[in-house]
Structures are given as C-alpha cells and as structure tokens.
Write a protein that holds these residues in place. Sequence first.
Motif, short mmCIF file in Angstrom:
data_model
loop_
_atom_site.label_atom_id
_atom_site.label_comp_id
_atom_site.label_asym_id
_atom_site.label_seq_id
_atom_site.Cartn_x
_atom_site.Cartn_y
_atom_site.Cartn_z
N GLU A 140 0.82 -1.21 0.00
CA GLU A 140 0.00 0.00 0.00
C GLU A 140 0.86 1.27 0.00
O GLU A 140 0.39 2.35 -0.36
CB GLU A 140 -0.98 -0.02 1.18
N ASP A 186 -16.37 -3.35 -2.88
CA ASP A 186 -16.03 -2.88 -1.55
C ASP A 186 -15.84 -1.37 -1.62
O ASP A 186 -15.32 -0.84 -2.60
CB ASP A 186 -14.70 -3.50 -1.09
N GLU A 238 -3.46 -0.56 -6.31
CA GLU A 238 -4.66 -0.94 -5.58
C GLU A 238 -4.49 -2.38 -5.12
O GLU A 238 -4.15 -3.26 -5.90
CB GLU A 238 -5.87 -0.83 -6.52
N VAL A 239 -4.70 -2.59 -3.80
CA VAL A 239 -4.48 -3.92 -3.21
C VAL A 239 -5.82 -4.49 -2.75
O VAL A 239 -6.60 -3.79 -2.11
CB VAL A 239 -3.54 -3.82 -1.98
N GLY A 240 -6.11 -5.74 -3.10
CA GLY A 240 -7.34 -6.38 -2.64
C GLY A 240 -7.08 -7.80 -2.18
O GLY A 240 -6.11 -8.43 -2.60
N ASP A 266 -10.49 -3.13 3.53
CA ASP A 266 -11.58 -2.94 2.56
C ASP A 266 -12.93 -3.41 3.12
O ASP A 266 -13.93 -3.39 2.42
CB ASP A 266 -11.26 -3.61 1.21
#
Lengths: 408, 408
Positions: A206, B48, A212-214, B77
């Motif tokens: 991050e 999310d 973008e991290v999910g 998230d």
Amino acid sequence: MKRISRLELLNTGTELLFGSVLNTHLSYLGQQLFSLGLRIQRQTTVPDGYAIRDAILEAASRSDALLITGGLGPTSDDVTRDIVAELTNRPLEYVEPIFEKIRARFDRRGLRMSERISRQAYVPRGATVLDNDFGTAPGLYVPATEQLPYMFLLPGPPRELRPMFEAKVVPLLRGLTAETDLQAIVYRTSGLGESYLEEMVGKDLEALPGIEVGYCARVGEVDLRLIGGAKTLAEADRLAREKLGDYIVTTEAKELEEVVVQRLTECRASLATAESCTGGHLADRLTNVPGASAVLLEGHVTYSNAAKESTLSVPRHLLETVGAVSEEVAAAMAEGVRTRANADFGLSTTGIAGPGGGTEAKPVGTVFIGLAEKGGKTRVEKHFFPSDRPTFKQMVSQYALNLLRRRL
Amino acid sequence: MKRISRLELLNTGTELLFGSVLNTHLSYLGQQLFSLGLRIQRQTTVPDGYAIRDAILEAASRSDALLITGGLGPTSDDVTRDIVAELTNRPLEYVEPIFEKIRARFDRRGLRMSERISRQAYVPRGATVLDNDFGTAPGLYVPATEQLPYMFLLPGPPRELRPMFEAKVVPLLRGLTAETDLQAIVYRTSGLGESYLEEMVGKDLEALPGIEVGYCARVGEVDLRLIGGAKTLAEADRLAREKLGDYIVTTEAKELEEVVVQRLTECRASLATAESCTGGHLADRLTNVPGASAVLLEGHVTYSNAAKESTLSVPRHLLETVGAVSEEVAAAMAEGVRTRANADFGLSTTGIAGPGGGTEAKPVGTVFIGLAEKGGKTRVEKHFFPSDRPTFKQMVSQYALNLLRRRL
C-alpha cells in the motif's frame, strides 16, 4: 464516439431471484471483461417485466455500457427486446432471415415450431443482430445515445450466452474501449489466513503509489490482487513474490488441483490417494482436471479399519495402539497406497470430520495428512480444522494438494 | 412495527464483480426466503467501498428490509459496518465479549491473532449481534427507521452466512413478516427431464384453481413447486404423488445422497463403490452426509485397467474384449467391489467423461452404471450425457444414487 470505461451488468429473470437457478453470468463476464481491461462496476438482478425498464434507466446515469441478460425468449414474460425498443425509440422490425434461421434449426432437430417463436425475429431498427449458434434467440447490440449507454442484449442460458459473448461481443467491445495502462495480477495463495497475508505484504504494497491492493479469502486459500500501471506493478510484483514465496500457488486463473496435475504431468510423476476423512473429495478434485487419468493411478476411500488393512496394508497393531487418526497411520496409508499402485507419490488423509467421533485427545477437526514418495522420506502434517463436514473436507484436500505441490 | 413485504439483497465485494468468486448468496437466500413467504425483489452487487453507501440509500426507497452480505472482515476494505453506523447515526462501540469470543476461537486452534481482528468487535449502538459459530466476523441486525429499512449484515463466506441465516435471521424475519395462509410443497425429482415432468403433471395441476405451479431444473434433477391454500394444496399433492410416484426423491430440503444414506441406515444395509469416470465424486457426495461412515464400507477410484483388475477383480479378458466402458465391465466392477467389501450393495460407474477418449462407437458422454446386490441380480443402466467434465460427473453420480435409491 463515446468510449466505454464504466460498465454494468443487468441480469433479468424471476427464476434467478427465486433461487432456483444459480446466476453464473457475473462470474463468467467479470473474468472475460477483466481481460479486456474492463470491470463491472455494478451488477443487478431484476424479475421479468417492467422492473427491467427502471433498472436500465438507473444504470444509464452511471454507465457507458450495459450488458443485459435474459428476456429474449419466445414467451410472454420475455420483454427485454420490447423495453429497449421503446426506450431507444427504435420501432421493432421483422427480420425474415432470423426467422428462417430459427426454422432451419427446428427442422434439423425434427421439432415442431410454436407460434410464439416468431417474436424472436423482431429487431429494434438499426440494432445489430448477434447470431445465436446454440439456441433460437439472437442477441442484439444497440448503439449509445446522449442519454443511454451502449446496450448488449444477450440470451439467458450460459451455453448460448458464452459463445456469443466471445465471438460477437468481445470484438465490438474492443473497438469501444478506452485505452488503459492499468494491469492486474492475481496471486492465488494457499496455507495462509487472510489477515496473516495482509500482515506480510499489506503495508509495503500500500506504500507504493498508484497500486490498488485487494484480498479475497475462500476455504483454504486467499487471493491477493494488485492493480496498477506497468512500472509500479512490476515493483509490487517483485515485492509480493519475495514476501510470499512458496505460498503462491499460481498467478493464472487456475485451481490448485489444476496446478498439481500440470506439475505431475511435467515431472512425469504418478500419484495414488488413500482417503479416510476426505471420503473421495481429494480424488474428485483431481479428476475434475482433464488429463488427470494419466497421473492419478488409483484412489481409495478407506473409512473402516478393515479397509485400511486390506487395501492399504496398514498394520493392525498400529490401528489398535495409536488409532486410525494418528501420524503413524497417516504415514502407513500414504506408503501403503504408493506401494500398492507403484506410484511416485502416495497422499493420505485421516481425521475426524464430525459432527460425531471426537474425543478430548482428538477433537472433531483433528487431521493428519501423509505424503510418501518413491525413494524419499514420508512427511506427515497435523492440522486442526473444526468446521462443518464439507468445509472440513475442502480444507483438508486443500492442504493435502498444497503439501504435494510444494514438493513438486 | 413496520412489517416486511418488500425485500432486497445487496452483495458487496470487489472479488464478486471481478469474477474470481461465484456469487451463490442469491440462489441460497432466494430459496430460504421463499419458505418464509418472502421473495427477493432485487439483488445488487457492488464493489467494496463507498458504492455500498449509495446502494443502501437507493434500496431504502424501494424496500422494507435489506440483506447485506460481505465487508465485515478484519481488513481495510471491509467497510460495511462503518457505513451502516454512519447512515443510521449509531456510533460504533467496542463490545468486549465479541473480542473474547474471537480470541477463544484463535486460542482453540493454537493460532496467533493479528492486530486488525479487533475491528470485528465494534458494533453500531443498539444493533443486535448475530453470533458467528463458523468464523470470526459476527453478523448484525439493525432495526428500521422512518427512512431506512431493516438491515441484516451477514458475513461473505457461505459457510458462515448459511448457519447464521438459518439460526439467527430466520426467527427475526418470521416475527417481522406479514401473515399469509399460502403453503408450499417442493418435490425433488430425479430421472425425468423438465419438459417430461411438465407433460406428466402440468395440465392437471394448473387446472386446480388457486395453485401456482413452478419448475426448476438442475443437473440430473428437477424440482416441482406447488403453492396454494391448505385445502387445494392437499388435492394437488395427491395428484402429484399419484402421477410422479417413484420419481419423487423427497419433499424435504434434502439432497439425494442424504436420502440414500438415510434409507441405507434404516435398512441396515452397507455399500461399497467402484468409480471410474466419476473419479471419487460419488463417494465424495455420500461422505458429505454425517453418518455415511456407518454404511459406506469402502470406495475405490479405479481409472486404469490395472487397478480394475487388482482392486476389483475385473477379468482381464473382459477389459481386452469388450473394453472398460461396457455393460459387462460395469457389472463386474459392481460385483467385484461388493464381494471385496462384503457389502450388501456394490455401485459402479464406467464411462467417457471427455474431452478426450471418445470413439465413434463410444462417444464422449457414454456411461454404464452397475448395481450389484447380495443374493440378487446385478443391474446395469446405459446413459449418454455429453457435457463438460464436472457436469458429466454430477449427472452420472445422480443417476447412480437414484438407481440405488429406487432399489431401497
């Protein structure tokens, strides 16, 4: 020309909301669109009828393109075509070649055509017809206007929608899509919980600008998803691989069992399985993979001690002293099945799935996984997965497959 | 008190829109709510993040109750809890017993708890906590206001959501639902196609006044659903049972494998399985049922001819003359496994799952199912199910289980 960047999916069909049919469109189209650099921003399911009209108008204010599934059939509740014609001020016109194509289809199968079928030959003026090679209802592509998004009307049955989407819709979308330099990598990991995974990589990833991290957890596995520009993404990728190492199963859209069968095939190695608590689930997963028959020589479900003795040559004294759910028996099962099948690897599971059968020393959820190999040492892992039966079986098979994968 | 009649489902999760996870919530909840006399009027999936807020506000104008899934986990998230707290003006409060329950869960498994987990112990003031017996994130029930519907916040993973829904949400919904005198019967049938079923019963049932008739086809089974007032429904029930007879598997919410294990248990009969083309799927389905270990003595996955010979004593000359996919080998496999295990029944499958391996005489989809019984005649059924591998395995196991069920 309006370029597509915001896209929505509208599924129509009372049967979907009733729960009698599983909606697989979102999963399929989400994956397909992703490879075009597009994401579905919202998906909605509405019943057959005029709720479709409201949903189209609402989506119009949020999106450049709308994929609509269902409601193109011959029966009276199939009204998508009519609603789109009305909203776009495009009168419905009868197109003879569509009717002829449908008639030919019925003739080929020796079926009588019902009166209503001719409804499907009507097309909103100026719309492009998308041929249906696997059913009667053609799809439609309706260009965008000032107020309304591009609309793609697709048939409800997946076996009709999928080939139509790939052959007809993908080329149209390619021409309408805004260029993007964003790329994505999805890491499928196994052996780590979601919060551990985030602890291992979250902060560092991050901290990278524009990434973008999910995360997405399923039974026994967690996906890490990174999206960003090519340069930063390459940096993020190095970081993720360095931190996660062998926990990464694959970055392709593949199940763990596919990776295992592929590696076994590449190594020209063979496998035999001996399952107690997973009750065939391990063999079932492996044999879902085309080509599994070339590497999985045989599998046995040996619940009873008698079957463990007769099929796997587990010594009776072990079963009587340490018990069937033990490190020693897991090892003996793996070795027994490997020897019996003359395979390169033998993989075994023995545990207590529950709800009954637990004791204080070995509560429900206790499991031992054994891996024997030709000319090598046998490994046994002990785990504890207290849960319902199907989840337990999925967890255990996941850890068993992962134990084998890490060895390959 | 506001009574619930209009209900919507909101699924949150970027992974759902990405296509990496199949959304099974709609199908499950649609069926569950139906038995309460409720129908889902619209279902929406959003990513999310703050799209959740918009979707809640939009649903508020259309519905009395909103089921929201996902976004209750420990990671950054997971924001559903925060959004609902803000929208309802209910500040988040730390609830120690939730934290203790989560800690105990980690302790029992011998796992270390990450810092972030404590997020899950925060609850919007005045909300009711719905305990999660299969995971860490508790569910929440937030009462309705003038502007906002009743909200039920449920965890994303189905193995956590489903038991919570049945144990905690159903009783709450019962108390909030308008009374109805309509009842329903759902007949699960196996062995008939949907259009055959409709031909057998459709006209007669639809002729009864006030009866709503519905059909739902899944792989290898079709549900017939009747809804009506008590008196007419009793008449419809007599009619359906008379016409469908033995095709009816159950009118309870039970899978075919549950019915088979239950009947075997009642008859004190034992079973052994020999699978070629189903690759463990048959044993896997049976062992999903608690108590299966008492009736399923052993199961074998014998892909190769060598395994069919060594494990099931299938005569080599049969394999060499008529081939592994044949009536004779299906019978020999069923008899071989029955004898080997000294079981009352032996059930076998041998066929060509594809995509490879088909010939002109035995195309992909060809399958033989054998059933041997102690002191009885062996039966073999031939079927043709051309489809993808998982569907083929499901179809074959369905017909195999149904063959055994009709014998019990």
